[in-house]
Design an enzyme around this catalytic site. Structure first.
Site, PDB file in Angstrom:
ATOM      1  N   CYS A 116      35.165  43.254  49.345  1.00 20.69           N
ATOM      2  CA  CYS A 116      34.918  42.751  48.120  1.00 20.69           C
ATOM      3  C   CYS A 116      33.652  41.617  48.284  1.00 20.69           C
ATOM      4  CB  CYS A 116      36.226  42.149  47.411  1.00 20.69           C
ATOM      5  SG  CYS A 116      37.314  43.411  47.055  1.00 20.69           S
ATOM      6  N   HIS A 142      31.341  35.104  58.740  1.00 18.87           N
ATOM      7  CA  HIS A 142      32.045  35.956  59.132  1.00 18.87           C
ATOM      8  C   HIS A 142      32.972  35.778  60.306  1.00 18.87           C
ATOM      9  CE1 HIS A 142      33.227  40.041  60.209  1.00 18.87           C
ATOM     10  NE2 HIS A 142      32.323  40.713  59.771  1.00 18.87           N
ATOM     11  N   HIS A 202      28.350  26.528  36.768  1.00 22.09           N
ATOM     12  CA  HIS A 202      28.958  27.667  36.465  1.00 22.09           C
ATOM     13  C   HIS A 202      29.646  28.074  37.903  1.00 22.09           C
ATOM     14  CE1 HIS A 202      27.350  27.611  32.238  1.00 22.09           C
ATOM     15  NE2 HIS A 202      26.196  27.536  32.905  1.00 22.09           N
ATOM     16  N   HIS A 245      35.085  35.662  42.765  1.00 23.73           N
ATOM     17  CA  HIS A 245      35.696  36.907  42.730  1.00 23.73           C
ATOM     18  C   HIS A 245      36.752  37.155  42.128  1.00 23.73           C
ATOM     19  CE1 HIS A 245      36.695  40.974  44.054  1.00 23.73           C
ATOM     20  NE2 HIS A 245      37.539  40.506  45.223  1.00 23.73           N
ATOM     21  N   HIS A 292      41.332  40.145  33.754  1.00 26.15           N
ATOM     22  CA  HIS A 292      42.169  40.718  32.317  1.00 26.15           C
ATOM     23  C   HIS A 292      41.475  41.784  31.686  1.00 26.15           C
ATOM     24  CE1 HIS A 292      43.562  40.681  28.276  1.00 26.15           C
ATOM     25  NE2 HIS A 292      44.779  40.176  28.898  1.00 26.15           N
ATOM     26  N   ASN A 336      40.059  44.028  39.096  1.00 27.80           N
ATOM     27  CA  ASN A 336      39.553  43.719  40.452  1.00 27.80           C
ATOM     28  C   ASN A 336      38.468  44.989  40.477  1.00 27.80           C
ATOM     29  OD1 ASN A 336      38.319  43.353  42.771  1.00 27.80           O
ATOM     30  ND2 ASN A 336      40.167  42.997  43.725  1.00 27.80           N
TER      31      ASN A 336
END
Length: 477
Positions: free
Chosen positions: A209, A288, A372, A376, A405, A409
């Site tokens: 993701c 990572h 802002h 994710h 909502h 995802n």
């Protein structure tokens, strides 16, 4: 406009300083003129090395990367499903003998219903056509159809809104974690839009993701090498092929969260595009931690005990995510935080290391660095945890909660639905800074930082334009 004001300020300031220096030293314009006339050769010789160094600097400095516009795919209304409809699909699939056949598997259906009810997903998220028909269509043809509709829908809208022709694109980066057919998705786009034959195209797979930020970082690197061109980044995930119909509870969680979605982003390194671009890319930070076995294994696509493929989420996932996020924050902080926050962090670090080991780590106030936050939309728990750890307000995470909502995802593209939400709300002002942060398998935590070049308005066919008047909504858990 802001750069022009800064230039005028510097010009007036330097001119004033020169005038005051001349007055204080008693030097007049005639003295300066005589000095230059009598030392013209020396000044000329000294100018050449300076001009050479200036030229080298101008050619080697990083080129600004501008985000001209972006487009998020809006699925057609017939793909919307409520929680009730999803559970009816699950029971129908079971009655048809596709899954969970025995009475002893009743708890698996109930488990998924509980996850759905507590997930933070609404009643209008979308699943592909292949999963709404019986028997289910999860083959290559159905999977390609879903991905083509998402990618082409986002790209068609992007080309219409920007007026850029496909032939002008010099760089293409596509990311899709689990669906990677041959020819690649990048080749599919090249074929569809007849992109030029010297295009620099890459297809990123298996990166989870957080791959959307990785794709932006890769495009940024290519834009530093290939001058005066456009780059397109496409982020998506395939749902059709990844529905899990086995008995492993850990693997069933993804069924409840992932939904149809995708985004296309147009980047440019052309200076003339600054006048119309919405944002400029300031930083990308990629972390990572896959060298650690627990990180590497916490989210893995594999077969269950019955040979059915799914994605396993281990109990180490929350710990691994927190550790990887901590490293990302520690790397990003010095790049974006004001001096006061940097000093507070450094002093706390020294105290903890040398004097008081029990002292809690200092969490910088990132609200001083960003207006802002695009976190994710991986799930309600992830958003809750980041809101708590970063000490954010409900308004700061509103875009993430509402994206989860309304769209669920959508994997690597969720951060773009969140940015689109902020624009649709009219909250993006010139000079505002945006932090996009995503976590994914491997394990990775990646950040991108943007600054708004103007008051950004929503583009045509913004994915929120048909429901913006209903959001934000109260989410009952």
């Amino acid at each position: 406009m802001k750069n022009l004001k800064m230039f005028l300020f510097k010009f007036v300031f330097i001119s004033l300083m020169v005038a005051l220096s001349m007055k204080g030293s008693g030097i007049n314009l005639e003295d300066l003129q005589n000095f230059f006339i009598h030392n013209l050769e020396t000044i000329t010789l000294l100018s050449f090395p300076l001009l050479f160094l200036l030229t080298i600097y101008m050619l080697s400095r990083p080129k600004p990367v501008y985000l001209v516009d972006f487009s998020c795919y809006l699925p057609p209304s017939h793909l919307k499903v409520s929680v009730k409809t999803l559970m009816e699909h699950a029971r129908r699939a079971r009655e048809a003998g596709m899954c969970w056949k025995n009475k002893e598997n009743d708890h698996l259906v109930e488990f998924q219903q509980k996850i759905l009810e507590r997930s933070g997903l609404g009643q209008e998220t979308c699943i592909p056509e292949g999963l709404q028909c019986f028997p289910l269509q999860q083959g290559m043809a159905a999977s390609r159809k879903e991905t083509e509709e998402v990618i082409f829908g986002a790209l068609d809208n992007l080309f219409r809104n920007t007026g850029v022709k496909p032939g002008e694109i010099g760089i293409l980066v596509v990311n899709s974690s689990t669906f990677n057919p041959t020819p690649s998705l990048a080749s599919m786009i090249v074929n569809k839009y007849k992109l030029r034959d010297n295009i620099k195209s890459l297809n990123l797979g298996g990166m989870g993701c957080s791959a959307g930020v990785i794709a932006i970082d890769v495009a940024k690197g290519l834009l530093q090498v290939h001058r005066n061109t456009y780059a397109i980044v496409v982020s998506t995930e395939n749902i059709t092929q990844n529905l899990y119909l086995g008995k492993n509870k850990s693997m069933l969680v993804t069924n409840c969260l992932f939904r149809v979605g995708g985004a296309a982003i147009l980047l440019s390194n052309r200076s003339r595009d600054r006048a119309r671009a919405k944002y400029e890319l300031l930083h990308t930070v990629r972390i990572h931690t896959g060298s650690d076995d627990r990180s590497f294994e916490c989210a893995t696509q594999e077969e269950d005990e019955d040979g059915i493929i799914g994605v396993t989420l281990t109990k180490n996932l929350p710990m691994v995510a927190a550790r990887t996020l901590k490293i990302n924050i520690a790397t990003l902080g010095p790049l974006v935080l004001p001096l006061k926050e940097k000093l507070a962090f450094f002093v706390t670090f020294l105290k903890k290391k040398y004097f008081r080991p029990e002292l809690k780590n200092y969490t910088p106030d990132f609200k001083l660095a960003f207006e802002h936050f695009c976190i994710h939309a991986g799930g309600r728990a992830l958003i809750d945890e980041l809101e708590k750890n970063l000490k954010l307000s409900p308004l700061h995470v509103e875009a993430s909660r509402m994206t989860l909502h309304r769209f669920g995802n959508t994997s690597s593209s969720s951060i773009w639905y969140e940015l689109a939400y902020t624009e649709a709300k009219g909250r993006m002002k010139e000079g505002d800074r945006i932090w996009q942060i995503a976590l994914g398998s491997g394990f990775k935590c990646n950040s991108s930082v943007w600054v708004a070049l103007r008051n950004a308005k929503p583009s045509v066919n913004n994915p929120w334009e048909d429901c913006m008047d209903r959001y934000p909504v109260e989410i009952d858990i």
